[in-house]
Design a protein around this motif. Structure first.
Motif: not given
Length: 242
Positions: A155-159, A205-208, A214-218
């Protein structure tokens, strides 16, 4: 019930009723059930570990690890391996990172990360069974905490790319998140107060992901589940020693 069935199907190999139709958008609703499904995973791991502990700590660790792999199908280990391969081959190139992340083949970095994670869990489960059998019921909560963190991560990291991680972000589930977090905190206070520090693992892990990628994936979410589970197991072992 559809979103609960999807959550169980997505996160585990446990049998469920079959859905006649499937819409990828439904995964966005399934995320609110991730913590309760994590409790199912934790129950399988806890029972297997406790059964093995009746004979020997190493057998307890082996039973627990095999149960963990069986009930999840190695889903999150795959994410950890894919992320390791992508980071190892990226050489600071975002395009190369995403290209390798989508590659279904397993590279050397992925093999090393997967083997290391399995060894880490095996040893930590053994130490927990040997040093503090009374803390084994806390294994019920470890997978639940780790899966709960996927809600704020997505919810808080760009995809970074289309996929399951992006779909989870289509709909935030903050009421479900806070309800589950409160229930898990209460259970942690009762079973193993050290797990009240679990949100620190999720924040780490969020900070990492925020600063490194700069974002996340599955795959990033799956890798985070594995990392957070290991950190919580380590916390339980340290608490037992202290």
């Amino acid at each position: 019930m559809r979103s609960l069935i999807l959550a169980v199907q997505f996160l585990t190999r446990l049998p469920t009723p079959q859905l006649r139709h499937f819409d990828p958008a439904w995964l966005a609703d399934a995320a609110r059930w991730f913590a309760p499904v994590g409790l199912l995973v934790g129950a399988v791991v806890m029972l297997a570990t406790q059964t093995g502990a009746l004979i020997d700590p190493w057998l307890a660790a082996l039973c627990g690890l095999l149960a963990w792999l069986w009930v999840t199908g190695g889903l999150h280990l795959d994410g950890l391996a894919d992320l390791a391969d992508a980071q190892g081959a990226a050489h600071r190139s975002r395009e190369r990172f995403l290209e390798v992340l989508k590659d279904p083949h397993l590279g050397s970095f992925g093999v090393m990360s997967m083997a290391t994670q399995l060894l880490v869990k095996l040893v930590l489960l053994m130490l927990l069974a040997r040093s503090a059998a009374n803390l084994l019921p806390a294994l019920l909560l470890v997978p639940a905490w780790a899966r709960l963190f996927t809600i704020p991560w997505s919810a808080t990291l760009p995809s970074l790319a289309p996929g399951s991680g992006e779909r989870f972000a289509w709909r935030a589930h903050w009421p479900s998140f806070w309800l589950s977090a409160t229930a898990l905190a209460a259970a942690s206070y009762w079973l193993a107060p050290v797990l009240l520090l679990a949100p620190l693992a999720g924040l780490f892990w969020w900070a990492y992901l925020r600063h490194k990628l700069g974002g996340m994936t599955g795959d990033c979410l799956g890798a985070g589940i594995e990392v957070c589970e290991s950190l919580m197991l380590l916390a339980l072992v340290v608490a037992a020693r202290l």
